[in-house]
Scaffold this motif. Structure first.
Motif, short mmCIF file in Angstrom:
data_model
loop_
_atom_site.label_atom_id
_atom_site.label_comp_id
_atom_site.label_asym_id
_atom_site.label_seq_id
_atom_site.Cartn_x
_atom_site.Cartn_y
_atom_site.Cartn_z
N LEU A 74 0.80 -1.22 0.00
CA LEU A 74 0.00 0.00 0.00
C LEU A 74 0.83 1.27 0.00
N GLY A 75 1.94 1.25 0.72
CA GLY A 75 2.68 2.49 0.93
C GLY A 75 2.00 3.31 2.01
N ARG A 76 0.75 3.72 1.73
CA ARG A 76 -0.07 4.43 2.71
C ARG A 76 -1.44 3.76 2.79
N GLY A 77 -2.20 4.15 3.80
CA GLY A 77 -3.56 3.65 3.91
C GLY A 77 -3.71 2.39 4.74
N HIS A 78 -2.69 2.04 5.53
CA HIS A 78 -2.78 0.85 6.37
C HIS A 78 -3.97 0.93 7.33
N ALA A 79 -4.18 2.12 7.90
CA ALA A 79 -5.24 2.27 8.90
C ALA A 79 -6.61 1.97 8.31
N GLU A 80 -6.83 2.41 7.07
CA GLU A 80 -8.13 2.20 6.44
C GLU A 80 -8.31 0.76 5.96
N THR A 88 8.27 1.96 9.61
CA THR A 88 7.79 3.34 9.67
C THR A 88 7.04 3.58 10.98
N PHE A 89 7.17 4.77 11.49
CA PHE A 89 6.54 5.12 12.77
C PHE A 89 5.03 4.93 12.69
N THR A 90 4.41 5.45 11.63
CA THR A 90 2.96 5.37 11.49
C THR A 90 2.50 3.94 11.29
N GLY A 91 3.18 3.21 10.41
CA GLY A 91 2.80 1.83 10.14
C GLY A 91 2.85 0.97 11.39
N LEU A 92 3.92 1.12 12.16
CA LEU A 92 4.05 0.34 13.39
C LEU A 92 2.92 0.63 14.36
N ARG A 93 2.59 1.90 14.53
CA ARG A 93 1.54 2.27 15.47
C ARG A 93 0.19 1.67 15.07
#
Length: 220
Positions: free
Chosen positions: A34-40, A71-76
């Protein structure tokens, strides 16, 4: 007695992945770059897995989550979802770093396995393994650390072996394994003790990276 149902989650790098594992078998698995959008994407992905395996959240008996580095965001995101589900269901949650998981994916090579996760500024998160520890995880040859690419290359040259992980290009290698397989993550985390492997993030702060701070104890 019902066979435990384990949900494994990895969001530490660009890949968002999850798997349902039971009795050493993978019941369902998803992995998306994804790169981004893990949360969704993560919770809908987990719901899809449960539906595919004809199971529900109530059937889960353990959570296993990758703790980095990444990545900080991905890990969280991955850690928050795993810990939240574990608390809500009153079940254990364990954390494993991506480095030993990818080393395990390489299988028995008969030699050293060098795992590298891409860092910043020409650095990588590095750890070497050989054989198996008593708990079934790849046996560490030293602690994981954030190191300059040149240092990693020297360490690999001193003990040649297979290279895995997203940071393989730092040392001019091409790795067939560049991300965590959630099925392997679930299998490795099936029986380890939560007290020994808590779901805590293993990213490095800038100050720590300059010192090559160890991420894991050398003993297992």
């Amino acid at each position: 007695m019902a066979i435990p149902l384990i949900l494994a989650i990895d969001t530490c790098e660009v890949t968002c992945s999850a798997a349902l594992v039971s009795g050493g078998h993978t019941l369902a698995r998803r992995s998306e770059r994804l790169g981004r959008g893990h949360a969704e994407r993560l919770l809908p992905m987990v719901s899809d897995l449960l539906a595919e395996a004809s199971r529900s959240f109530e059937d889960l008996s353990r959570l296993v989550v990758s703790t980095g580095p990444g990545t900080f965001t991905g890990l969280r995101i991955g850690l928050s979802v795993a810990r939240g589900l574990a608390v809500a269901k009153g079940i254990p949650c364990v954390g494993l770093m991506s480095l030993p998981v990818m080393a395990a994916q390489a299988g028995e090579t008969g030699g050293v396995i060098h795992a590298i996760v891409m860092g910043r500024g020409g650095q990588g998160f590095y750890q070497a393994f050989e054989g198996l520890a008593p708990n079934g995880l790849p046996a560490q040859l030293g602690p994981a650390a954030c190191l300059d690419a040149e240092v990693i290359a020297e360490m690999i040259a001193s003990r040649p072996g297979a290279v895995v992980g997203s940071g393989a290009s730092l040392v001019g290698a091409v790795a067939s394994i560049d991300s965590v397989d959630p099925s392997m993550l679930g299998q490795l985390g099936a029986s380890i003790e939560p007290d020994m492997y808590p779901p805590e993030p293993a990213y490095l702060r800038d100050a720590d990276a300059k010192k090559g701070k160890a991420l894991l104890p050398t003993e297992q």
